[in-house]
Structure formats: C-alpha cells, structure tokens
Design a protein around this motif. Structure first.
Motif, PDB file in Angstrom:
ATOM      1  N   GLU A   9      55.346  68.686  31.140  1.00 35.46           N
ATOM      2  CA  GLU A   9      54.092  68.199  31.701  1.00 35.46           C
ATOM      3  C   GLU A   9      54.423  67.341  32.905  1.00 35.46           C
ATOM      4  O   GLU A   9      55.162  66.362  32.799  1.00 35.46           O
ATOM      5  N   TYR A  10      53.870  67.740  34.052  1.00 37.59           N
ATOM      6  CA  TYR A  10      54.156  67.047  35.300  1.00 37.59           C
ATOM      7  C   TYR A  10      53.045  66.040  35.593  1.00 37.59           C
ATOM      8  O   TYR A  10      51.871  66.281  35.314  1.00 37.59           O
ATOM      9  N   ALA A  11      53.426  64.914  36.158  1.00 37.38           N
ATOM     10  CA  ALA A  11      52.498  63.813  36.349  1.00 37.38           C
ATOM     11  C   ALA A  11      51.565  64.062  37.531  1.00 37.38           C
ATOM     12  O   ALA A  11      51.996  64.492  38.604  1.00 37.38           O
ATOM     13  N   TYR A  12      50.308  63.787  37.304  1.00 37.57           N
ATOM     14  CA  TYR A  12      49.349  63.762  38.412  1.00 37.57           C
ATOM     15  C   TYR A  12      49.536  62.459  39.183  1.00 37.57           C
ATOM     16  O   TYR A  12      49.715  61.398  38.602  1.00 37.57           O
ATOM     17  N   GLU A  13      49.491  62.568  40.504  1.00 35.95           N
ATOM     18  CA  GLU A  13      49.541  61.380  41.353  1.00 35.95           C
ATOM     19  C   GLU A  13      48.472  61.496  42.419  1.00 35.95           C
ATOM     20  O   GLU A  13      48.294  62.557  43.022  1.00 35.95           O
ATOM     21  N   GLN A  14      47.797  60.404  42.651  1.00 33.28           N
ATOM     22  CA  GLN A  14      46.797  60.384  43.714  1.00 33.28           C
ATOM     23  C   GLN A  14      47.508  60.341  45.066  1.00 33.28           C
ATOM     24  O   GLN A  14      48.453  59.573  45.256  1.00 33.28           O
ATOM     25  N   SER A  15      47.066  61.182  45.977  1.00 31.30           N
ATOM     26  CA  SER A  15      47.695  61.234  47.299  1.00 31.30           C
ATOM     27  C   SER A  15      47.267  60.041  48.140  1.00 31.30           C
ATOM     28  O   SER A  15      46.217  59.424  47.907  1.00 31.30           O
ATOM     29  N   ASP A  16      48.092  59.715  49.136  1.00 31.30           N
ATOM     30  CA  ASP A  16      47.787  58.598  50.023  1.00 31.30           C
ATOM     31  C   ASP A  16      46.464  58.816  50.750  1.00 31.30           C
ATOM     32  O   ASP A  16      45.679  57.890  50.921  1.00 31.30           O
ATOM     33  N   GLU A  17      46.223  60.065  51.182  1.00 34.75           N
ATOM     34  CA  GLU A  17      44.999  60.337  51.952  1.00 34.75           C
ATOM     35  C   GLU A  17      43.747  60.195  51.089  1.00 34.75           C
ATOM     36  O   GLU A  17      42.695  59.731  51.554  1.00 34.75           O
ATOM     37  N   GLN A  18      43.856  60.575  49.796  1.00 36.58           N
ATOM     38  CA  GLN A  18      42.709  60.397  48.907  1.00 36.58           C
ATOM     39  C   GLN A  18      42.482  58.915  48.628  1.00 36.58           C
ATOM     40  O   GLN A  18      41.342  58.431  48.627  1.00 36.58           O
ATOM     41  N   ARG A  19      43.567  58.204  48.438  1.00 34.07           N
ATOM     42  CA  ARG A  19      43.465  56.765  48.146  1.00 34.07           C
ATOM     43  C   ARG A  19      42.846  56.014  49.326  1.00 34.07           C
ATOM     44  O   ARG A  19      42.023  55.114  49.150  1.00 34.07           O
ATOM     45  N   ALA A  20      43.238  56.420  50.547  1.00 37.49           N
ATOM     46  CA  ALA A  20      42.748  55.733  51.746  1.00 37.49           C
ATOM     47  C   ALA A  20      41.420  56.285  52.239  1.00 37.49           C
ATOM     48  O   ALA A  20      40.792  55.687  53.119  1.00 37.49           O
ATOM     49  N   VAL A  22      41.019  59.044  53.918  1.00 37.99           N
ATOM     50  CA  VAL A  22      41.254  59.545  55.279  1.00 37.99           C
ATOM     51  C   VAL A  22      41.327  61.066  55.248  1.00 37.99           C
ATOM     52  O   VAL A  22      42.005  61.655  54.391  1.00 37.99           O
ATOM     53  N   LEU A  23      40.661  61.735  56.174  1.00 40.38           N
ATOM     54  CA  LEU A  23      40.734  63.183  56.288  1.00 40.38           C
ATOM     55  C   LEU A  23      41.972  63.547  57.093  1.00 40.38           C
ATOM     56  O   LEU A  23      42.077  63.200  58.275  1.00 40.38           O
ATOM     57  N   LYS A  24      42.913  64.222  56.470  1.00 40.89           N
ATOM     58  CA  LYS A  24      44.187  64.526  57.108  1.00 40.89           C
ATOM     59  C   LYS A  24      44.352  66.031  57.256  1.00 40.89           C
ATOM     60  O   LYS A  24      43.985  66.796  56.360  1.00 40.89           O
ATOM     61  N   ARG A  25      44.907  66.451  58.393  1.00 45.69           N
ATOM     62  CA  ARG A  25      45.154  67.871  58.630  1.00 45.69           C
ATOM     63  C   ARG A  25      46.644  68.165  58.437  1.00 45.69           C
ATOM     64  O   ARG A  25      47.496  67.533  59.046  1.00 45.69           O
ATOM     65  N   HIS A  26      46.931  69.158  57.593  1.00 44.22           N
ATOM     66  CA  HIS A  26      48.296  69.558  57.293  1.00 44.22           C
ATOM     67  C   HIS A  26      48.594  70.905  57.956  1.00 44.22           C
ATOM     68  O   HIS A  26      47.697  71.730  58.127  1.00 44.22           O
ATOM     69  N   ILE A 171      36.647  63.850  43.848  1.00 42.61           N
ATOM     70  CA  ILE A 171      36.698  64.949  44.816  1.00 42.61           C
ATOM     71  C   ILE A 171      37.004  64.385  46.199  1.00 42.61           C
ATOM     72  O   ILE A 171      36.493  63.321  46.577  1.00 42.61           O
ATOM     73  N   PHE A 172      37.858  65.082  46.940  1.00 44.62           N
ATOM     74  CA  PHE A 172      38.133  64.687  48.322  1.00 44.62           C
ATOM     75  C   PHE A 172      38.364  65.942  49.161  1.00 44.62           C
ATOM     76  O   PHE A 172      38.452  67.048  48.637  1.00 44.62           O
ATOM     77  N   LYS A 173      38.457  65.755  50.457  1.00 39.64           N
ATOM     78  CA  LYS A 173      38.666  66.863  51.380  1.00 39.64           C
ATOM     79  C   LYS A 173      39.984  66.685  52.127  1.00 39.64           C
ATOM     80  O   LYS A 173      40.447  65.560  52.360  1.00 39.64           O
ATOM     81  N   LEU A 174      40.587  67.802  52.482  1.00 39.86           N
ATOM     82  CA  LEU A 174      41.730  67.803  53.372  1.00 39.86           C
ATOM     83  C   LEU A 174      41.651  69.042  54.249  1.00 39.86           C
ATOM     84  O   LEU A 174      40.918  69.989  53.946  1.00 39.86           O
TER      85      LEU A 174
END
Length: 534
Positions: A9-20, A22-26, A171-174
């Motif tokens: 079982e792998y750990a879920y982690e909140q991403s920096d962009e979701q935490r902040a 911020v809408l980030k383009r990858h 829910i967030f967007k990227l």
C-alpha cells in the motif's frame, strides 16, 4: 484467496500545487500507474522529460493478470534499468508444446539462435513486475508518482489540457502540455474524450486459474486442443514464480461467469487435469471474454493513448502487455523531440502511423489464433482437427497450427520516417525494424550492442563516418572496430555489414536508414526524415 503475495500500500501525499491552490502546467501527465504508465514515465525520465503520474488506487494490480513478457519488451526495460531484474526473477522459457487430445502434435522454439542478452520469454506475475516498476519510478527524480488521484474531467485547449482530479483532500485542477492515457481497457480518459473504439468481442469465455502447487511439469508453454480432461475445449498451462501455475480453460459462450468462478466448480476441473493425487491451492480465479479492437486515432489533440487504452487483443500469444511496452518505446523519443522544439507535431502523428500499424498486425494475429482455437462451424472444426492430426508427422502442417502466435515486434516497414534502401542488403535489418542485439566488446569488457543504443540517434558504422546534425539533434557515430569490437562476428553477420556499411539508428533502437558507404548529405537527409522534417 492470495497466498503467495502481499500487496503493498503506497502512501497518498498532497501535492504542493494542491496545498498552495496554484494552477500549475506540467510537460506531461500520465493517467494510470499500471505497467504501461510506469514504463512510459521511466522512458520519458531517462530522456530528461519530467512527468506527473496519476493513479486512482494505491497498490499494484490484483491477480497475476499479464504473465508472459517477450524478448523485445525485456530489451526496452533493460534500457530503462529493470530488464535484467525481470529476466533474473521471472521464469525463463523458449520451448512450447501443442497437444491434440492426448498426444503431442508438435513443439516449437522461440529463440533457436544464441547470443542474445535477453531470453525469448519470461513468465512473471504482473504484480511483481509493477512493484519493481513502482520502485524504479520512486527512485527517478523526474517522475512524480501520485496515488489516490482520480481523473474526473479533461478539457482540451490548443496548447495544453486542463485536468480535474479528485483526491482524499478534495478536488483540484492541473494543466499538462500533453496527457498520456494509460488507464487500461476500460479507460475513463477515452470515454471523456469521446474516442471511438472499433473491433469485435468474441463469443467465448475463458477461466483463468492461478494454482499454487509443486509439480514436475517442465518450464514450457503447454497448450491442449480437446484434451481428455476437458473435452471439446482448449487448455493452456504456464509456470510462474513462487510455485504458481497459470491454467486457462476454454468454457464456451454459454458458461455462467459467476458460477464458473466458484471454487467448488474450479477445483474439479483442475483436479481432472492434474490427477487425483496432486495437491494444489487456488491463488486467483477470473473469467473473461476478450475483444480485438483499437481506438480510431492514437492521438486526440493533446491526449495520446497507449496500451490497453488504445488497443485490445485476445490473451493468446501474449500480445497485450508486450505491445503496450512497445507503444511506450515508440512514443517517448518522439514526445521528447517535440517538447524540446527539435521536431514538428507531425512526428507525433507518426506514433499513430507506426503503432496503429502494429496494433492492426497484432489484432490480425490474435483474431486468426482465436478462430483456430475456437472454431465457429463444423467445417472449421474439421479443418482445425485435420491440421492438428497432420502436424504430428508432417512438417508442412506445423506452421498452420495456431495456439496463439507468440509476440514478436512488428517492423514499421511502411513508415514515412524510413529512408528506403538504395542498395541490396541481406538479412532482417531493413528500415523500420528493431535492432537485433549482438555480443560486443567496449573498453576491453564484454558488452551488448543494444546497451550502446537508445539515448539518441546513432550512426552505427562499419567504417569511417562523421556525426550529422539537423537543428538541435545530432546523430553520433558508433564505429565498429574502434568504439566497439565485434570479436565474435555476430554483429557483422546480423547486419550484413560489408566494410563501409553504416546504419542510422533511431532513439527507440529501430533502423531508420542504411547504406553501403557513408555520405554525410544522405545521412543528414535521412535524419531529417526520421524527425518528420521532410
């Protein structure tokens, strides 16, 4: 039911962009952390492209699922640093036997020639394979692997796509310049895009049973037509790791999938096959109906489909996962070239050109195998049985026996990226073909040819040559006799290399062009063509 494997079982982690917020383009977002998504992320990372890899779960696939992996995918994984691990951990095999009723009809050898680094085939449960790929991705700084991230919606724009993603924190967007859909046969991404899937479902059902037992069957692929323990149907047997054996029973279209999966119905089938004195335990059971079909276009705007999200085949011949890995191999270098500004979007369109061609080839092989295994008319059954009878004694009949032609690469012989031969060559290394491996020496040590290829364009020269460049892409020279030594002569033989011969090799280890003498103008033109610049 699982007895030999504990699921991580792998750990879920909140991403920096979701935490902040911020809408980030990858540059690239990959949907689905199965074998294809993980492989594609590793391929792009090796080429310097960062990826975000989203998966709505937090473990590997349940059940052994894909089992057989062929030499070409193992060579691709070897380039990514995991192929030798797979070959060492998996059950290696190259001999198959086909039985008709209670007699051997014929045997085949998948790799009759020696001096290849990778084996012809391994059997390796998908959960083992995925766990190793996950570890490689977690060790890769350019792969951002995010568990418990479910794609809800995708909106396409001219130069990017916007993804709506659900996580345990909301829910967030990227945004992504490119989205790669690797979310399997029931792809949500394909549904969201509205991409058409055409082909056929076959009116038959099969039972997969993974069985834990200690048996003295050899490490071979055994396939029975109409065996005494399962009359008028077919059965397939494979050895896997951990004393697990894969058994496939043809059931017929009228079989009830729910009833057939019940242990009280599965166990008598297996006991009849193995005999009353063999002890075994069920590890995993599934009933499936399969399809042969593919998506209309492998690229829909900013979304590119790979693996089962793009095409499906029957399991006979191990063409599903093996084909998907080759999708990743084809797409990675092209996407890298486009993102770097070294190639036009037209190069990405050749991903569809080449891999749809390969998918159609695999679908054709798979459909013919299915028709042979499950004849749909009395005359087809008579013909099939006559071929099996003749195969016992007549060599001409053996190539007609089709229990699933085992996966081999499809050469891109019609590709627009190829420069056609202008001089005669013998052998198989024509433009569009994946390079054959060969033992060599480099810096005084034993090595393999394919380990020298795959990072960029290469001029494999059996005489003097100089690098050629087009824009920001340079084809470096790898000279036989100087940079590498062909002491055994295998490389020279496999490439029909007279003195002066030169090959242009693509970053996916496929031949783009070849000549008997080096001409920098011809080599530069071929490089431009291989980048879809001509």
């Amino acid at each position: 039911m699982q007895k030999t494997y504990t699921y991580p079982e792998y750990a879920y982690e909140q991403s920096d962009e979701q935490r902040a917020g911020v809408l980030k383009r990858h540059p690239v977002v990959i949907i689905g952390a199965g074998p294809m998504g993980l492989t594609q992320a590793l391929d792009l990372a090796q080429r310097g492209v960062p990826t975000v890899l989203l998966d709505d779960n937090n473990t590997v696939s349940v059940g052994s699922r894909a089992v057989c992996y062929a030499k070409r995918p193992l060579e691709i994984w070897d380039r990514l640093g995991v192929g030798q691990d797979f070959a060492a951990a998996g059950v290696q095999w190259q001999v198959g036997k086909v039985f008709f009723r209670d007699e051997l009809a014929y045997r085949f050898d998948l790799l009759p020639e020696t001096q290849h680094k990778m084996p012809a085939m391994i059997n390796y449960q998908q959960y083992h394979l995925e766990e190793r790929l996950v570890r490689a991705c977690m060790d890769a700084p350019l792969v951002d692997l995010r568990w418990k991230h479910k794609l809800l919606a995708i909106e396409q724009h001219a130069d990017h796509a916007t993804l709506t993603v659900e996580t345990p924190d909301g829910i967030f967007k990227l945004e992504a310049q490119w989205v790669i859909a690797a979310d399997g046969a029931n792809s949500d991404t394909r549904r969201m895009i509205g991409a058409d899937f055409s082909g056929q479902f076959f009116q038959d059902r099969f039972l997969i049973a993974d069985v834990v037992m200690k048996a003295d069957f050899p490490t071979e692929r055994w396939f029975w037509f109409d065996p005494p323990f399962h009359r008028n149907q077919s059965v397939l047997l494979h050895k896997q790791c951990d004393n697990v054996w894969r058994i496939d029973f043809q059931l017929g279209w009228d079989a009830d999938p729910v009833e057939e999966k019940k242990p009280e119905n599965v166990i008598p089938r297996i006991q009849a096959m193995l005999g009353p004195d063999v002890d075994f335990e069920l590890e995993w059971v599934s009933v499936y109906q399969f399809a042969c079909r593919r998506i209309d276009q492998l690229r829909h705007g900013r979304v590119i489909f790979i693996g089962d999200a793009a095409h499906q085949v029957s399991p006979f011949g191990a063409r599903g996962a093996n084909t998907g890995v080759q999708d990743c191999d084809n797409l990675g270098w092209k996407l890298h070239a486009v993102l770097a500004g070294n190639a036009p979007l037209a190069l990405l369109d050749t991903y569809h050109e080449e891999r749809a061609f390969a998918a159609d080839d695999n679908i054709g092989h798979s459909t013919r195998a299915t028709d042979f295994i499950t004849p749909k008319s009395r005359s087809s059954l008579r013909l099939r049985n006559a071929v099996l009878e003749l195969a016992r004694t007549e060599p001409f009949a053996r190539p007609l026996v089709n229990s699933g032609r085992l996966s081999t690469p499809t050469p891109y012989v019609t590709s627009s990226l190829n420069t056609p031969d202008s001089e005669p060559f013998a052998g198989h290394m024509r433009p569009g073909t994946n390079c054959a491996d060969a033992p060599i020496e480099r810096n005084g040590e034993a090595a393999w040819l394919l380990n020298q290829l795959g990072q960029g364009f290469v001029l494999l020269s059996f005489g003097s040559a100089t690098p050629v460049s087009v824009g920001g892409v340079t084809a470096q020279v790898l000279e036989v006799g100087k940079d590498i030594i062909d002491r055994a002569g295998v490389l020279t033989e496999r490439y029909d290399a007279l003195p002066g011969t030169v090959y242009l090799i693509r970053p996916d280890q496929h031949v783009a062009a070849r000549w008997r003498t080096f001409d920098p103008t011809q080599a530069q033109a071929a490089l431009a063509r291989a980048l879809a610049l001509q």
